[in-house]
Structure formats: C-alpha cells, structure tokens
Design a protein around this motif. Structure first.
Motif, PDB file in Angstrom:
ATOM      1  N   TYR A 143       0.858  -1.243   0.003  1.00 19.29           N
ATOM      2  CA  TYR A 143       0.014  -0.047   0.080  1.00 19.29           C
ATOM      3  C   TYR A 143       0.794   1.290  -0.033  1.00 19.29           C
ATOM      4  CZ  TYR A 143      -2.911   3.870   1.918  1.00 19.29           C
ATOM      5  OH  TYR A 143      -3.478   4.954   1.977  1.00 19.29           O
ATOM      6  N   VAL A 144       1.749   1.133   0.840  1.00 17.22           N
ATOM      7  CA  VAL A 144       2.725   2.494   0.835  1.00 17.22           C
ATOM      8  C   VAL A 144       3.395   2.667  -0.555  1.00 17.22           C
ATOM      9  CG1 VAL A 144       4.814   3.320   2.018  1.00 17.22           C
ATOM     10  CG2 VAL A 144       3.257   2.011   3.464  1.00 17.22           C
ATOM     11  N   LEU A 145       3.947   1.593  -1.106  1.00 19.48           N
ATOM     12  CA  LEU A 145       4.541   1.767  -2.382  1.00 19.48           C
ATOM     13  C   LEU A 145       3.437   2.207  -3.530  1.00 19.48           C
ATOM     14  CD1 LEU A 145       7.311  -1.218  -3.059  1.00 19.48           C
ATOM     15  CD2 LEU A 145       7.491   1.346  -2.141  1.00 19.48           C
ATOM     16  N   GLY A 146       2.006   1.812  -3.230  1.00 25.07           N
ATOM     17  CA  GLY A 146       1.206   2.222  -4.166  1.00 25.07           C
ATOM     18  C   GLY A 146       1.072   3.909  -4.142  1.00 25.07           C
ATOM     19  N   ARG A 147       1.066   4.159  -2.877  1.00 18.58           N
ATOM     20  CA  ARG A 147       0.857   5.863  -2.735  1.00 18.58           C
ATOM     21  C   ARG A 147       2.211   6.334  -3.233  1.00 18.58           C
ATOM     22  NH1 ARG A 147      -3.225   7.586   0.401  1.00 18.58           N
ATOM     23  NH2 ARG A 147      -2.299   9.905  -0.449  1.00 18.58           N
ATOM     24  N   SER A 148       3.477   5.724  -3.296  1.00 15.67           N
ATOM     25  CA  SER A 148       4.674   6.280  -3.766  1.00 15.67           C
ATOM     26  C   SER A 148       4.430   6.634  -5.288  1.00 15.67           C
ATOM     27  CB  SER A 148       5.771   5.356  -3.287  1.00 15.67           C
ATOM     28  OG  SER A 148       7.067   5.899  -3.920  1.00 15.67           O
ATOM     29  N   LEU A 149       3.909   5.346  -5.891  1.00 17.40           N
ATOM     30  CA  LEU A 149       3.978   5.303  -7.355  1.00 17.40           C
ATOM     31  C   LEU A 149       2.611   6.477  -7.839  1.00 17.40           C
ATOM     32  CD1 LEU A 149       3.617   1.638  -8.255  1.00 17.40           C
ATOM     33  CD2 LEU A 149       4.994   3.167  -9.417  1.00 17.40           C
ATOM     34  N   SER A 150       1.731   6.660  -6.877  1.00 16.10           N
ATOM     35  CA  SER A 150       0.647   7.507  -7.199  1.00 16.10           C
ATOM     36  C   SER A 150       1.338   9.006  -7.261  1.00 16.10           C
ATOM     37  CB  SER A 150      -0.487   7.395  -6.390  1.00 16.10           C
ATOM     38  OG  SER A 150      -1.074   6.183  -6.189  1.00 16.10           O
ATOM     39  N   ASN A 151       2.170   9.193  -6.138  1.00 14.10           N
ATOM     40  CA  ASN A 151       2.798  10.647  -5.843  1.00 14.10           C
ATOM     41  C   ASN A 151       3.642  10.835  -6.977  1.00 14.10           C
ATOM     42  OD1 ASN A 151       1.354  10.872  -3.500  1.00 14.10           O
ATOM     43  ND2 ASN A 151       3.193  10.004  -2.366  1.00 14.10           N
ATOM     44  N   MET A 152       4.322   9.897  -7.401  1.00 17.54           N
ATOM     45  CA  MET A 152       5.522  10.207  -8.721  1.00 17.54           C
ATOM     46  C   MET A 152       4.728  10.612  -9.921  1.00 17.54           C
ATOM     47  SD  MET A 152       8.684   7.739  -7.834  1.00 17.54           S
ATOM     48  CE  MET A 152       7.721   6.087  -7.607  1.00 17.54           C
ATOM     49  N   SER A 153       3.539   9.767 -10.272  1.00 16.38           N
ATOM     50  CA  SER A 153       2.884   9.762 -11.311  1.00 16.38           C
ATOM     51  C   SER A 153       2.206  11.051 -11.424  1.00 16.38           C
ATOM     52  CB  SER A 153       1.887   8.614 -11.695  1.00 16.38           C
ATOM     53  OG  SER A 153       0.871   8.605 -10.618  1.00 16.38           O
ATOM     54  N   VAL A 154       1.695  11.486 -10.127  1.00 16.62           N
ATOM     55  CA  VAL A 154       0.902  12.917 -10.166  1.00 16.62           C
ATOM     56  C   VAL A 154       1.767  14.093 -10.480  1.00 16.62           C
ATOM     57  CG1 VAL A 154      -0.092  14.606  -8.721  1.00 16.62           C
ATOM     58  CG2 VAL A 154      -0.886  12.202  -8.768  1.00 16.62           C
ATOM     59  N   SER A 155       3.006  13.936 -10.028  1.00 16.35           N
ATOM     60  CA  SER A 155       4.130  15.057 -10.312  1.00 16.35           C
ATOM     61  C   SER A 155       4.433  14.893 -12.002  1.00 16.35           C
ATOM     62  CB  SER A 155       5.275  14.609  -9.612  1.00 16.35           C
ATOM     63  OG  SER A 155       5.360  14.914  -8.254  1.00 16.35           O
ATOM     64  N   ALA A 156       4.634  13.803 -12.521  1.00 16.08           N
ATOM     65  CA  ALA A 156       4.976  13.749 -13.779  1.00 16.08           C
ATOM     66  C   ALA A 156       3.584  13.949 -14.597  1.00 16.08           C
ATOM     67  CB  ALA A 156       5.223  12.323 -14.078  1.00 16.08           C
ATOM     68  N   ALA A 157       2.501  13.676 -14.410  1.00 12.05           N
ATOM     69  CA  ALA A 157       1.299  14.179 -15.161  1.00 12.05           C
ATOM     70  C   ALA A 157       1.191  15.547 -15.047  1.00 12.05           C
ATOM     71  CB  ALA A 157      -0.036  13.338 -14.350  1.00 12.05           C
ATOM     72  N   GLN A 158       1.176  16.223 -13.782  1.00 10.12           N
ATOM     73  CA  GLN A 158       1.281  17.460 -13.742  1.00 10.12           C
ATOM     74  C   GLN A 158       2.157  18.386 -14.680  1.00 10.12           C
ATOM     75  OE1 GLN A 158       1.759  18.175  -9.727  1.00 10.12           O
ATOM     76  NE2 GLN A 158      -0.345  18.137  -9.148  1.00 10.12           N
ATOM     77  N   LEU A 159       3.271  17.990 -14.757  1.00 10.15           N
ATOM     78  CA  LEU A 159       4.469  18.650 -15.465  1.00 10.15           C
ATOM     79  C   LEU A 159       3.834  18.159 -17.171  1.00 10.15           C
ATOM     80  CD1 LEU A 159       7.568  17.448 -13.832  1.00 10.15           C
ATOM     81  CD2 LEU A 159       6.702  19.806 -13.926  1.00 10.15           C
ATOM     82  N   ALA A 160       3.622  17.114 -17.460  1.00 10.71           N
ATOM     83  CA  ALA A 160       3.231  16.737 -18.802  1.00 10.71           C
ATOM     84  C   ALA A 160       1.932  17.616 -19.295  1.00 10.71           C
ATOM     85  CB  ALA A 160       2.789  15.178 -18.993  1.00 10.71           C
ATOM     86  N   GLY A 161       0.876  17.721 -18.191  1.00 10.14           N
ATOM     87  CA  GLY A 161      -0.305  18.394 -18.514  1.00 10.14           C
ATOM     88  C   GLY A 161      -0.073  19.912 -18.707  1.00 10.14           C
ATOM     89  N   LEU A 162       0.713  20.624 -17.975  1.00 10.35           N
ATOM     90  CA  LEU A 162       1.034  21.779 -18.103  1.00 10.35           C
ATOM     91  C   LEU A 162       1.773  22.054 -19.451  1.00 10.35           C
ATOM     92  CD1 LEU A 162       2.180  22.602 -14.312  1.00 10.35           C
ATOM     93  CD2 LEU A 162       0.257  23.372 -15.518  1.00 10.35           C
ATOM     94  N   ALA A 163       2.734  21.207 -19.616  1.00  4.25           N
ATOM     95  CA  ALA A 163       3.506  21.458 -21.048  1.00  4.25           C
ATOM     96  C   ALA A 163       2.417  21.162 -22.295  1.00  4.25           C
ATOM     97  CB  ALA A 163       4.591  20.417 -21.060  1.00  4.25           C
ATOM     98  N   ALA A 164       1.668  20.261 -21.989  1.00  6.06           N
ATOM     99  CA  ALA A 164       0.676  19.841 -23.184  1.00  6.06           C
ATOM    100  C   ALA A 164      -0.419  21.021 -23.104  1.00  6.06           C
ATOM    101  CB  ALA A 164       0.107  18.581 -23.141  1.00  6.06           C
ATOM    102  N   GLY A 165      -0.563  21.640 -22.065  1.00  4.79           N
ATOM    103  CA  GLY A 165      -1.586  22.640 -22.127  1.00  4.79           C
ATOM    104  C   GLY A 165      -1.068  24.192 -22.985  1.00  4.79           C
ATOM    105  N   GLY A 166       0.219  24.303 -22.775  1.00  2.00           N
ATOM    106  CA  GLY A 166       0.911  25.329 -23.249  1.00  2.00           C
ATOM    107  C   GLY A 166       0.769  25.101 -25.233  1.00  2.00           C
ATOM    108  N   ALA A 167       1.356  23.784 -25.248  1.00  5.61           N
ATOM    109  CA  ALA A 167       1.166  23.499 -26.778  1.00  5.61           C
ATOM    110  C   ALA A 167      -0.041  23.502 -27.166  1.00  5.61           C
ATOM    111  CB  ALA A 167       1.944  22.399 -26.736  1.00  5.61           C
TER     112      ALA A 167
END
Length: 405
Positions: A143-167
C-alpha cells in the motif's frame, strides 16, 4: 511521531503494478491529473485574454482548490456509502461535461469560475472512493509503495499536462484545447465503467458500523468528519500531511518574484519551479525503493527537516544554480509522507476510510492555496527571499512539533 512496530517485509513496485485493479486506478488517475493540468492552463489563458486581469487569471488557476473543503464536509460520506464504480465514473463524467461545455460555448468569466468551483465540489468523494479501493486491494508495504507510485505519477502528469496545455493552446486555441481535456476525462470515465467491478459500498462490508449509517448524506458527511478530527491520532496525522506542503507551496509561489527581483535570466523561474517536483520524484523513488517500512517511519521528522531547511538558504539570495539545487534537495523531503501512510491507514476506522481519504485530499489541496496567500503577504514586507526562508523555518518548526508528539 511514534507509531506501532511495523513488519520489515518490503514490497516492490513490480508487485504493486501487477495488481490489475490498482493499475486501472493508477492509469486513470494519471489521465485525469493530466487533463486537470491542461484545463487549468487553458482556462487561465482564456480568462486572462478575456479580462486582461492577472487576478482573474489567477482565480481561474486556483479556484478549483478551496471548494474541495466544502465538498469533503458535505459529500465525503459518499466515498463509503455509494458503489465506488458509480462514484468514480460519475465524477470523471462531470469533469468531462464541464470541460466540453466550456470548450463548445462562450461562457462569461463568472460562469466559467462558477463551473470550475462546482466541479471541484465533487472531487473529494471521487478521490476518497479511489483511495479506499487501493487501500483494500494493497496491504502492508504494498500500500505504501502504491501511494509512492501515485505521488510520482501525479508529479509527472502535472508537468506533462502543463506542458501539453501550453502546446495545445498554441496549436488549437483555448476552446479546442478544452475539448481535448474533455476527451481525456471521457476516456478515464469509460475505462472505470467498463473495467472496474461493481463492488459494494464500504458500509456493506463493515457490519460493525452498519447501525450508524442511517441519516442524510450531508449529516453523515459532517458527523463523520467531526469524528475523524476529534480523534487526536487521526488529527495529528492529518496536520502532518497538510501543513508542510502548504508551507513549501508558500515558498514555491515566490519563485517568480525572487528570480525577477534578482535580475536572473529569462526562463530561470521555470527552471527553479521544475526542481521541486523533480526532487519529489527522486525522493519518493529512493525512499520507497531502498528503505524498509520501519526505516521510512523513523525518517518522517528528518525528511520534513530536509523539506524545509534548504529553503532557509534563500535568505542569502543564492544564484540561479544554487537556488535550483536548494529546491531540488527540498523536493526530496516530500518523501516524508511515505512514512505516514501505514499509521494513517491504521488510525481510521475501516468503514470510514473513504471519507478519511476524501478529507485528507481536500485539506491538502485547500491548504496549499493558503500558503501562497500567507507568505505572499509576508513578502510584501520582507522581500521574496526572506519570506521563502521563513516558510522553510516554519517547516522545520513543524518537524520539531511532530518529534515531541
């Protein structure tokens, strides 16, 4: 912060990702976070172009955070009382419909802001139901590692979404970019509807709590949150997950004024802002991958110190390179939250887990809107670098408070 002993058995990310239900919730979460970020950038651009007002542009960027508190207080019990597939599918469907309406029509600025706030009202119930399913599916260190994966993916998805938004805004224009985000929400909703089993509500699987479930949704949501906050252990664990990110968000919000006020080259603010999520990714990966469960829990307080102490260095007006390094190190400290996942899960009643996760998420999102306001006001009197340093010092003080709890 003291906690009960935890087994030393360590899970792996591969084991966590092998669970089909977790993979579904994990992937759809990445999709919706990316769509959220794309929508935020697009709406901020659209509102600013329509009004020419930085204030309204900022409101479009952040108005989706504060209503989540009200959503948790009034609808949080849905995460435990309704079937999770229905809650998550409807929630993503509402996001899709709102983005489609804003993309296909020319609403007034007031109507756009109202619609964003109304949609945010439903977010805690959706996140609570999703997190409850993950807690039921993954146990122990998985469960802890599942939350870890979620945290990392959220950070990456936010960066990707912000970049994609500008494009997307540049190539398609704001209206069509909103339709793209609506399509992403629709994909996530369809995936949950077609692939998530028709599971019962949590209240039906926790018979010892069943007699307490009579009453209106609003009353149950309010009383459930009141009971959670009245429990000292739960309350301290909530504050431990709310306050440090809010303080760091206050410092992060001053990066643009800091770089501008110190005559740094164009693009410096973007470089520095990228360092925090990058550090967060590295910290979560290292702490989650290489440390045993008990070690993570022992490192909660030291990692909060790591989160705050580098920010104190901004009082010395560092160069761009040094400032980037300070923020990178600070970001690794966000991994402290991994050591709180098991204690928090054990502290809340099983039949109220969904509501507890809804409250946790809503509070976390909302207080991160308070930090920038607070330290932005401080910066008016002290300067941006000193205000960032004060935010870091306050984070270290929070670590000291947790150490004596």
């Amino acid at each position: 912060m003291s906690s009960a002993p935890t087994p030393e058995q360590r899970a792996t990310y591969r084991e966590v990702l092998s669970d089909r239900r977790f993979r579904l919730l994990f992937v759809t979460r990445i999709l919706t976070v990316s769509a959220d970020s794309l929508r935020i950038v697009t709406l901020s651009t659209l509102v600013f172009a329509a009004t020419g007002s930085p204030l309204f542009g900022a409101l479009a960027f952040g108005i989706g955070f504060l209503p989540q508190v009200a959503g948790s207080l009034l609808l949080g019990a849905l995460a435990d009382r309704a079937r999770p597939r229905r809650v998550i599918t409807v929630g993503y469907g509402i996001q899709c419909a709102a983005a489609a309406v804003m993309g296909a029509t020319h609403l007034s600025v007031a109507a756009v802001l109202f619609l964003i706030a109304a949609v945010a009202f439903t977010t805690p119930a959706v996140s609570g139901a999703s997190n409850r399913l993950i807690a039921e599916r993954l146990t122990g260190d998985a469960y802890v590692l599942g939350r870890s994966l979620s945290n990392m993916s959220v950070s990456a998805a936010q960066l990707a979404g912000l970049a994609a938004g500008g494009a997307a805004v540049g190539f398609l224009g704001p209206q069509r970019a909103l339709l793209v985000s609506a399509g992403v929400y629709l994909t996530a909703a369809a995936a949950v509807r077609l692939q998530l089993p028709y599971l019962p509500p949590a209240q039906q699987t926790a018979g010892h709590e069943a007699p307490q479930t009579n009453g209106s949704l609003l009353r149950l949501s309010w009383s459930g949150n009141t009971k959670l906050l009245a429990e000292p252990r739960v309350r301290s664990l909530l504050f431990a997950q709310w306050v440090p990110p809010a303080l760091v968000a206050g410092a992060e919000s001053l990066v643009v004024p800091f770089t501008s006020g110190h005559g740094m080259p164009a693009g410096s603010a973007g470089l520095l802002l990228a360092c925090l999520p990058l550090g967060m990714f590295v910290g979560d990966l290292a702490i989650g991958r290489f440390l045993r469960p008990a070690a993570r829990e022992r490192l909660v307080v030291p990692l909060i110190v790591v989160l705050g102490l580098p920010l104190v260095g901004f009082a010395l007006e560092p160069s761009r390179v040094v400032g980037a390094a300070l923020l990178l190190v600070s970001g690794t400290g966000f991994a402290y939250a991994l050591g709180l996942q098991r204690p928090f899960l054990e502290a809340v009643p099983e039949a109220r887990r969904g509501q507890a996760f809804a409250l946790l998420t809503a509070g976390l999102m909302s207080v991160q809107g308070v930090g920038p306001v607070l330290f932005g006001a401080v910066a008016e009197f002290t300067g941006s670098g000193d205000a960032m340093a004060l935010a870091g010092l306050a984070t270290v003080c929070m670590a000291a408070w947790l150490a004596i709890k």
